[in-house]
Design an enzyme around this catalytic site. Structure first.
Site, PDB file in Angstrom:
ATOM      1  N   LYS A   4      -0.348 -25.039  80.350  1.00 52.46           N
ATOM      2  CA  LYS A   4       0.281 -26.363  80.186  1.00 52.46           C
ATOM      3  C   LYS A   4       1.779 -26.261  80.498  1.00 52.46           C
ATOM      4  CE  LYS A   4      -3.115 -27.314  76.635  1.00 52.46           C
ATOM      5  NZ  LYS A   4      -3.681 -28.311  75.773  1.00 52.46           N
ATOM      6  N   SER A   7      -9.996 -25.417  71.772  1.00 52.43           N
ATOM      7  CA  SER A   7      -9.750 -24.453  70.702  1.00 52.43           C
ATOM      8  C   SER A   7     -10.622 -23.196  70.792  1.00 52.43           C
ATOM      9  CB  SER A   7      -9.878 -25.133  69.329  1.00 52.43           C
ATOM     10  OG  SER A   7      -8.904 -26.167  69.212  1.00 52.43           O
ATOM     11  N   ASN A  18      -5.013 -22.195  80.550  1.00 54.10           N
ATOM     12  CA  ASN A  18      -4.185 -23.365  80.871  1.00 54.10           C
ATOM     13  C   ASN A  18      -2.890 -23.247  80.068  1.00 54.10           C
ATOM     14  OD1 ASN A  18      -3.074 -25.803  81.497  1.00 54.10           O
ATOM     15  ND2 ASN A  18      -4.470 -27.017  80.223  1.00 54.10           N
ATOM     16  N   HIS A  30      -7.473 -33.087  83.719  1.00 50.07           N
ATOM     17  CA  HIS A  30      -7.319 -32.658  82.325  1.00 50.07           C
ATOM     18  C   HIS A  30      -7.088 -33.898  81.462  1.00 50.07           C
ATOM     19  CE1 HIS A  30      -5.731 -30.789  78.722  1.00 50.07           C
ATOM     20  NE2 HIS A  30      -6.288 -29.665  79.138  1.00 50.07           N
ATOM     21  N   GLY A  82      -6.515 -28.383  71.323  1.00 45.89           N
ATOM     22  CA  GLY A  82      -5.267 -28.139  70.596  1.00 45.89           C
ATOM     23  C   GLY A  82      -5.326 -28.536  69.132  1.00 45.89           C
ATOM     24  N   GLU A 118     -14.460 -30.560  78.114  1.00 42.52           N
ATOM     25  CA  GLU A 118     -13.463 -30.387  77.059  1.00 42.52           C
ATOM     26  C   GLU A 118     -13.442 -31.619  76.163  1.00 42.52           C
ATOM     27  OE1 GLU A 118     -10.222 -27.436  78.311  1.00 42.52           O
ATOM     28  OE2 GLU A 118      -9.632 -29.375  79.090  1.00 42.52           O
ATOM     29  N   GLU A 134      -5.120 -34.520  79.184  1.00 38.36           N
ATOM     30  CA  GLU A 134      -3.704 -34.889  79.001  1.00 38.36           C
ATOM     31  C   GLU A 134      -3.203 -35.698  80.197  1.00 38.36           C
ATOM     32  OE1 GLU A 134      -2.366 -30.906  78.180  1.00 38.36           O
ATOM     33  OE2 GLU A 134      -3.531 -30.955  76.331  1.00 38.36           O
TER      34      GLU A 134
END
Ligand code: PEP
Length: 253
Positions: A11, A215, A9, A97, A175, A169, A99
Site C-alpha cells: 500500500k 488479515s 501489498n 483493490h 486491515g 478480499e 481501497e
C-alpha cells in the site's frame, strides 16, 4: 497445476530506505519456493525500479504495481499507464483493490478497461473482488462478487482470462484483524471458480489462481491456504514484517 502465490501489498507505506531494507531482509530470508510457487510484491510506484533491480536474480519473485491508468499515454496528470509500467519491467498489476474502489470511486467498467490495458501489454492483472460487511451479513456475497467478476472480466477471451489472477478480499477483513474462516474462504473461492467454469469451462476455471486476502498472518496462513480452492494470499499489513511474510510464503501449498 495452479500457481500458488504469496502476494504482498505494501500500500502507501515505507520510505525509500525502509523499502530497500525490507526487500534486502526478505530476499535474504529463509523462504523456500517450489516450481509452482511465486512471490509477488506490490510496491508503491516510485519504488518499482529499485525493487525490480533487487529481485532480478531471484527466480519466482516478481514486483507488481498497485494500480495503472487504462489509457496508454496523454493528458492524465499524475497517472501511470500500463505500457510505462511494462517499460520498467513490471509483469503484474493489482487492479480493483477495495481501497481504490472505495476512495477513488473506481467502477466495474473502469476496472474492466484497466484489466484490458494490463493484458494488452502482456502483464498479469491481479484482479481484486470482495464484499462489504453489510452484504456478508445479508448473505448475498456470492451474487455481489459474481457481479464484480462478470462486469470487469467477462469481456475477456478464454485465452485472456487464463492469464488473470483473482484475489478475493472481503472488505470487512482487510486491515481489521478479522479473517474469514477457512471454511468461508473455501466456500466463496469454490463459488468464484464455478462462476468462471460456467462462462469459460471447467479446465480454464481450474487453471486460474484465486488468492484470499484479509488479515492473513503467519498464524492463520497454513489453515487458509490448505483449502483446495485457495491458491495463496494477498497480504497487506503482515507483508511489511519480514518474519510474518516469510512464514506466509512458507505456508503456500
Ligand atoms: C490488502 O491490502 O489487500 C489486505 C488484505 O490487507 P491486510 O492483509 O492488512 O488485511
Amino acid at each position: 497445476m495452479r500457481k500458488q502465490i504469496a502476494a504482498a501489498n505494501w500500500k502507501m507505506n515505507l520510505s525509500w530506505s525502509e523499502a530497500e531494507q525490507l526487500l534486502n531482509d526478505l530476499l535474504s530470508s529463509s523462504y523456500h519456493l517450489s516450481e509452482n510457487q511465486q512471490v509477488i510484491i506490490s510496491v508503491p510506484a516510485i519504488y518499482i525500479p529499485l525493487a525490480i533491480q533487487k529481485v532480478a536474480e531471484k527466480s519466482g519473485v516478481h514486483i507488481a504495481a498497485q494500480n495503472c491508468y487504462p489509457k496508454a499515454n496523454g493528458a492524465f496528470t499524475g497517472e501511470i499507464s500500463a505500457p510505462m509500467l511494462a517499460s520498467v519491467g513490471v509483469k503484474h498489476i493489482v487492479i480493483g483493490h477495495s481501497e481504490r474502489r472505495e476512495y477513488f470511486n473506481e467502477s466495474d467498467t473502469f476496472l474492466a478497461e484497466k484489466v484490458n490495458a494490463t493484458l494488452a501489454i502482456g502483464s498479469t492483472p491481479i484482479f481484486c473482488c470482495g464484499e462489504p460487511l453489510a452484504i456478508r451479513e445479508a448473505g448475498t456475497q456470492n451474487e455481489y462478487v459474481a457481479k464484480q467478476i462478470e462486469a470487469s472480466l467477462f469481456q475477456l477471451s478464454a485465452d485472456e482470462i487464463s492469464k488473470v489472477v483473482i484475489a478475493y478480499e472481503p472488505i470487512w477483513a482487510i486491515g481489521t484483524g478479522k479473517t474469514a474462516t477457512s471454511d468461508q474462504a473455501q466456500e466463496i473461492h469454490a463459488y468464484i471458480r464455478s462462476v468462471l467454469a460456467k462462462q469459460y469451462g471447467e479446465n480454464i476455471a481450474q487453471s486460474i489462481s484465486i488468492l484470499y486476502g484479509g488479515s492473513v498472518k503467519a498464524n492463520n496462513a497454513v489453515e487458509i491456504f490448505s483449502q483446495p480452492d485457495v491458491d495463496g494470499g494477498l497480504v497487506g499489513g503482515a507483508s511489511l514484517i519480514v518474519t510474518e511474510f516469510n512464514a506466509i510464503i512458507n505456508a503456500l501449498k
